[in-house]
Design a protein around this motif. Structure first.
Motif, PDB file in Angstrom:
ATOM      1  N   SER A 112       0.482  -1.276  -0.193  1.00 16.14           N
ATOM      2  CA  SER A 112       0.165   0.026  -0.080  1.00 16.14           C
ATOM      3  C   SER A 112       0.759   1.258  -0.157  1.00 16.14           C
ATOM      4  CB  SER A 112      -0.990   0.001   1.115  1.00 16.14           C
ATOM      5  OG  SER A 112      -1.999   1.149   1.132  1.00 16.14           O
ATOM      6  N   ASN A 113       0.443   2.224   0.622  1.00 15.40           N
ATOM      7  CA  ASN A 113       1.275   3.921   0.148  1.00 15.40           C
ATOM      8  C   ASN A 113       2.172   3.740   1.541  1.00 15.40           C
ATOM      9  OD1 ASN A 113      -1.925   4.083   1.956  1.00 15.40           O
ATOM     10  ND2 ASN A 113      -0.439   6.029   2.305  1.00 15.40           N
ATOM     11  N   SER A 114       3.000   4.540   1.710  1.00 17.25           N
ATOM     12  CA  SER A 114       4.049   5.194   2.829  1.00 17.25           C
ATOM     13  C   SER A 114       3.654   3.554   4.048  1.00 17.25           C
ATOM     14  CB  SER A 114       2.724   6.415   3.530  1.00 17.25           C
ATOM     15  OG  SER A 114       2.010   6.819   2.997  1.00 17.25           O
ATOM     16  N   ILE A 115       4.767   3.005   2.993  1.00 17.31           N
ATOM     17  CA  ILE A 115       5.538   1.973   3.530  1.00 17.31           C
ATOM     18  C   ILE A 115       6.890   2.490   3.432  1.00 17.31           C
ATOM     19  CG2 ILE A 115       5.949  -0.870   3.372  1.00 17.31           C
ATOM     20  CD1 ILE A 115       3.273  -0.475   2.866  1.00 17.31           C
ATOM     21  N   ARG A 152       1.730   2.574   5.862  1.00 16.22           N
ATOM     22  CA  ARG A 152       2.394   2.752   6.862  1.00 16.22           C
ATOM     23  C   ARG A 152       3.109   1.806   7.283  1.00 16.22           C
ATOM     24  NH1 ARG A 152       2.339   8.383   7.438  1.00 16.22           N
ATOM     25  NH2 ARG A 152       0.147   9.736   6.191  1.00 16.22           N
ATOM     26  N   ALA A 153       3.137   0.455   7.188  1.00 14.42           N
ATOM     27  CA  ALA A 153       3.596  -0.452   8.117  1.00 14.42           C
ATOM     28  C   ALA A 153       5.530   0.578   7.520  1.00 14.42           C
ATOM     29  CB  ALA A 153       3.946  -1.699   7.540  1.00 14.42           C
ATOM     30  N   TYR A 154       6.363  -0.126   8.495  1.00 12.97           N
ATOM     31  CA  TYR A 154       7.359  -0.374   8.882  1.00 12.97           C
ATOM     32  C   TYR A 154       7.877  -1.671   9.157  1.00 12.97           C
ATOM     33  CZ  TYR A 154      11.443   2.643   9.941  1.00 12.97           C
ATOM     34  OH  TYR A 154      13.066   2.902  10.788  1.00 12.97           O
ATOM     35  N   ILE A 155       9.056  -2.000   8.349  1.00 12.44           N
ATOM     36  CA  ILE A 155      10.224  -3.558   8.141  1.00 12.44           C
ATOM     37  C   ILE A 155      11.358  -2.744   9.063  1.00 12.44           C
ATOM     38  CG2 ILE A 155      10.008  -4.687   7.092  1.00 12.44           C
ATOM     39  CD1 ILE A 155       8.144  -4.586   5.295  1.00 12.44           C
ATOM     40  N   CYS A 170       0.479   0.441   9.470  1.00 17.29           N
ATOM     41  CA  CYS A 170       0.566   1.144  11.234  1.00 17.29           C
ATOM     42  C   CYS A 170       1.598  -0.715  11.461  1.00 17.29           C
ATOM     43  CB  CYS A 170      -0.326   2.022  11.993  1.00 17.29           C
ATOM     44  SG  CYS A 170      -1.111   3.472  10.526  1.00 17.29           S
ATOM     45  N   ALA A 171       1.655  -1.532  11.342  1.00 12.64           N
ATOM     46  CA  ALA A 171       2.108  -2.327  11.889  1.00 12.64           C
ATOM     47  C   ALA A 171       3.838  -2.155  11.696  1.00 12.64           C
ATOM     48  CB  ALA A 171       2.211  -3.486  11.087  1.00 12.64           C
ATOM     49  N   VAL A 172       4.841  -2.388  13.141  1.00  8.10           N
ATOM     50  CA  VAL A 172       5.798  -2.567  13.079  1.00  8.10           C
ATOM     51  C   VAL A 172       6.950  -3.630  13.487  1.00  8.10           C
ATOM     52  CG1 VAL A 172       8.026  -1.760  13.912  1.00  8.10           C
ATOM     53  CG2 VAL A 172       5.952  -0.071  14.492  1.00  8.10           C
ATOM     54  N   LEU A 184       0.241 -10.112  10.723  1.00  4.15           N
ATOM     55  CA  LEU A 184       0.501  -9.474  11.331  1.00  4.15           C
ATOM     56  C   LEU A 184       0.013  -8.454  11.489  1.00  4.15           C
ATOM     57  CD1 LEU A 184       3.902 -10.512  10.015  1.00  4.15           C
ATOM     58  CD2 LEU A 184       2.620 -11.826  11.264  1.00  4.15           C
ATOM     59  N   ALA A 185       0.191  -7.695  12.927  1.00  2.00           N
ATOM     60  CA  ALA A 185      -0.269  -5.910  13.721  1.00  2.00           C
ATOM     61  C   ALA A 185       0.403  -5.884  14.915  1.00  2.00           C
ATOM     62  CB  ALA A 185      -2.089  -6.161  13.343  1.00  2.00           C
ATOM     63  N   GLY A 186       0.298  -4.501  15.023  1.00  2.00           N
ATOM     64  CA  GLY A 186       0.785  -4.226  16.671  1.00  2.00           C
ATOM     65  C   GLY A 186       2.430  -3.916  16.006  1.00  2.00           C
ATOM     66  N   ASN A 187       2.615  -3.053  17.471  1.00  2.00           N
ATOM     67  CA  ASN A 187       4.015  -2.026  17.394  1.00  2.00           C
ATOM     68  C   ASN A 187       4.670  -2.594  18.913  1.00  2.00           C
ATOM     69  OD1 ASN A 187       5.959  -0.635  17.449  1.00  2.00           O
ATOM     70  ND2 ASN A 187       5.004   1.042  17.556  1.00  2.00           N
ATOM     71  N   PRO A 188       5.527  -3.945  18.890  1.00  2.00           N
ATOM     72  CA  PRO A 188       5.993  -4.690  18.233  1.00  2.00           C
ATOM     73  C   PRO A 188       4.752  -5.604  17.446  1.00  2.00           C
ATOM     74  CG  PRO A 188       6.280  -5.470  19.928  1.00  2.00           C
ATOM     75  CD  PRO A 188       5.825  -4.144  20.240  1.00  2.00           C
ATOM     76  N   ALA A 189       4.959  -5.756  15.858  1.00  2.00           N
ATOM     77  CA  ALA A 189       4.031  -6.490  15.561  1.00  2.00           C
ATOM     78  C   ALA A 189       3.964  -8.311  16.032  1.00  2.00           C
ATOM     79  CB  ALA A 189       3.782  -6.967  13.938  1.00  2.00           C
ATOM     80  N   ARG A 190       2.511  -8.731  16.074  1.00  2.00           N
ATOM     81  CA  ARG A 190       2.761 -10.301  16.556  1.00  2.00           C
ATOM     82  C   ARG A 190       1.093 -10.601  15.634  1.00  2.00           C
ATOM     83  NH1 ARG A 190      -2.352 -10.692  19.762  1.00  2.00           N
ATOM     84  NH2 ARG A 190      -2.958  -8.481  20.631  1.00  2.00           N
ATOM     85  N   ILE A 191       1.210 -12.139  15.911  1.00  2.00           N
ATOM     86  CA  ILE A 191       0.031 -12.906  14.889  1.00  2.00           C
ATOM     87  C   ILE A 191      -1.498 -12.355  15.546  1.00  2.00           C
ATOM     88  CG2 ILE A 191      -0.395 -15.280  13.901  1.00  2.00           C
ATOM     89  CD1 ILE A 191       2.360 -16.093  14.206  1.00  2.00           C
ATOM     90  N   VAL A 192      -1.553 -12.120  15.114  1.00  2.00           N
ATOM     91  CA  VAL A 192      -3.236 -11.904  15.163  1.00  2.00           C
ATOM     92  C   VAL A 192      -4.297 -12.243  14.951  1.00  2.00           C
ATOM     93  CG1 VAL A 192      -2.439  -9.532  15.675  1.00  2.00           C
ATOM     94  CG2 VAL A 192      -3.751  -9.592  13.518  1.00  2.00           C
TER      95      VAL A 192
END
Length: 221
Positions: A112-115, A152-155, A170-172, A184-192
């Motif tokens: 998507s955008n802004s990754i 807006r995910a951050y890898i 927005c996941a990190v 994968l979601a959250g900050n820090p990401a985990r399996i949801v």
């Protein structure tokens, strides 16, 4: 290839048809290979250093992708490979500033955008205070086939996202995951959520299969 793409002598650059490329390749021994596409993507590439490589597979649709390899501190031996049918929306950045970094993005990935994918912090340096061990080591970023990354995910620099996963908006992502077909979601990401299957859009559904039947049932409620 756009006239705005400046390449110093001593580098190998091969840009396939319909790619609109801007930026520069400064240094020597760098390799840029971008296969032809039908989608007319816009990609801004800046490579500073020696013996780095950037490979993008066929039919990419990267709308406003920015790739940075090295900076005013030149990088050496960086490798970035993006598979076939890669798509992204504007303001995505892949930042491989440190020498020796590597990143692999598989086939049919949808960004998507802004990754931001950022492997390393150069020119800044990070050490362990007591041992003086240098800590800013990437060890590679690996994104599997058919991965959907939300806006807006951050890898970060030591990450694996397996095949068929979805990275939520927005996941990190800060670590290596090994389970496919997960969200994968959250900050820090985990399996949801486990056991998911994502499909790009309804035109990709196969008539009569279980996903098509489920979608038709949902739409006709």
């Amino acid at each position: 290839m756009s006239s705005q793409f400046v390449v110093q002598n001593g580098n190998s650059v091969n840009i396939g048809k319909n790619n609109n490329i801007s930026g520069c390749v400064i240094g020597k021994g760098n390799v840029v290979e971008i296969d032809e596409t039908v989608y007319r993507p816009n990609i801004d590439i800046q490579i500073f250093g020696d013996n780095n490589s950037l490979i993008i597979g066929a039919d990419n649709a990267a709308n406003g992708l920015r790739v940075r390899i090295g900076n005013h501190v030149h990088a050496r031996g960086v490798s970035l490979k993006i598979g076939r049918y890669f798509t992204c929306e504007p303001d995505c950045q892949i930042l491989l500033y440190n020498s020796g970094n590597s990143a692999i993005i598989g086939d049919e990935c949808m960004f998507s955008n802004s990754i931001i994918l950022r492997a390393g912090e150069s020119p800044h340096l990070l050490f362990d205070k007591d041992s003086a061990e240098y800590l800013d080591v990437s060890e590679g970023v690996y994104i599997g086939d058919h991965v959907w990354v939300g806006e807006r995910a951050y890898i970060t620099k030591r990450v694996t996202v397996p095949n068929e996963c979805v990275v939520a908006a927005c996941a990190v992502i800060t670590k290596r995951f090994d389970e496919e077909n997960c969200v994968l979601a959250g900050n820090p990401a985990r399996i949801v959520r486990r056991g998911i299957q994502w499909i790009r859009n309804s035109t990709k559904l196969i008539d009569g299969d279980k996903y098509h039947q489920s979608f038709v049932k949902h739409m006709t409620k």
